[in-house]
Design an enzyme around this catalytic site. Structure first.
Site, PDB file in Angstrom:
ATOM      1  CG  HIS A  34      -1.911  -1.031   1.326  1.00  0.00           C
ATOM      2  ND1 HIS A  34      -2.858  -1.257   0.356  1.00  0.00           N
ATOM      3  CD2 HIS A  34      -2.155  -1.960   2.294  1.00  0.00           C
ATOM      4  CE1 HIS A  34      -3.640  -2.269   0.718  1.00  0.00           C
ATOM      5  NE2 HIS A  34      -3.229  -2.718   1.887  1.00  0.00           N
ATOM      6  CB  CYS A  85      -3.901   2.804  -1.515  1.00  0.00           C
ATOM      7  SG  CYS A  85      -2.819   1.433  -1.916  1.00  0.00           S
ATOM      8  CG  HIS A 144      -4.856  -1.819  -3.458  1.00  0.00           C
ATOM      9  ND1 HIS A 144      -3.849  -1.812  -2.520  1.00  0.00           N
ATOM     10  CD2 HIS A 144      -4.720  -2.968  -4.174  1.00  0.00           C
ATOM     11  CE1 HIS A 144      -3.129  -2.931  -2.658  1.00  0.00           C
ATOM     12  NE2 HIS A 144      -3.628  -3.639  -3.653  1.00  0.00           N
ATOM     13  CG  MET A 174      -7.171   1.661  -0.001  1.00  0.00           C
ATOM     14  SD  MET A 174      -5.949   0.349   0.170  1.00  0.00           S
ATOM     15  CE  MET A 174      -5.211   0.850   1.736  1.00  0.00           C
TER      16      MET A 174
END
Length: 99
Positions: free
Chosen positions: A37, A84, A87, A92
């Protein structure tokens, strides 16, 4: 304030995903799972005059292991959107309001 990257059940989310902090308070983004991440602030969704590059992780840099952290301090009041980058498409994303 600590923000987890990834929930306990493995979901690709920030926990919490929306929160407020006083100006100057450290925000600790902590990898909660074994997924890579990062934390990138959206240059179009932060207060005017703030340099997104200076408060974001480099997009090629990732927190790979559980427990790895990225710390940022936001001084300018307003709302900041972040995501992120690996993602973002999975939802995210998050938002912090600096008071």
């Amino acid at each position: 304030l600590e923000v987890l990257l990834g929930s306990g059940d493995g979901s690709l989310v920030f926990v919490p995903s929306e929160f407020s902090v006083p100006s100057g308070e450290k925000i600790v983004f902590k990898n909660n799972a074994g997924f890579p991440h990062n934390v990138v602030f959206d240059e179009d969704e932060i207060p005017a005059g703030v340099d997104a590059v200076k408060i974001s992780m480099p997009e090629e840099e990732l927190l790979n292991a559980p427990g790895e952290t990225y710390v940022v301090t936001l001084d300018t009041k307003g709302t900041y959107s972040f995501y992120c980058s690996p993602h973002q498409g999975a939802g995210m994303v998050g938002k912090v309001t600096v008071n």
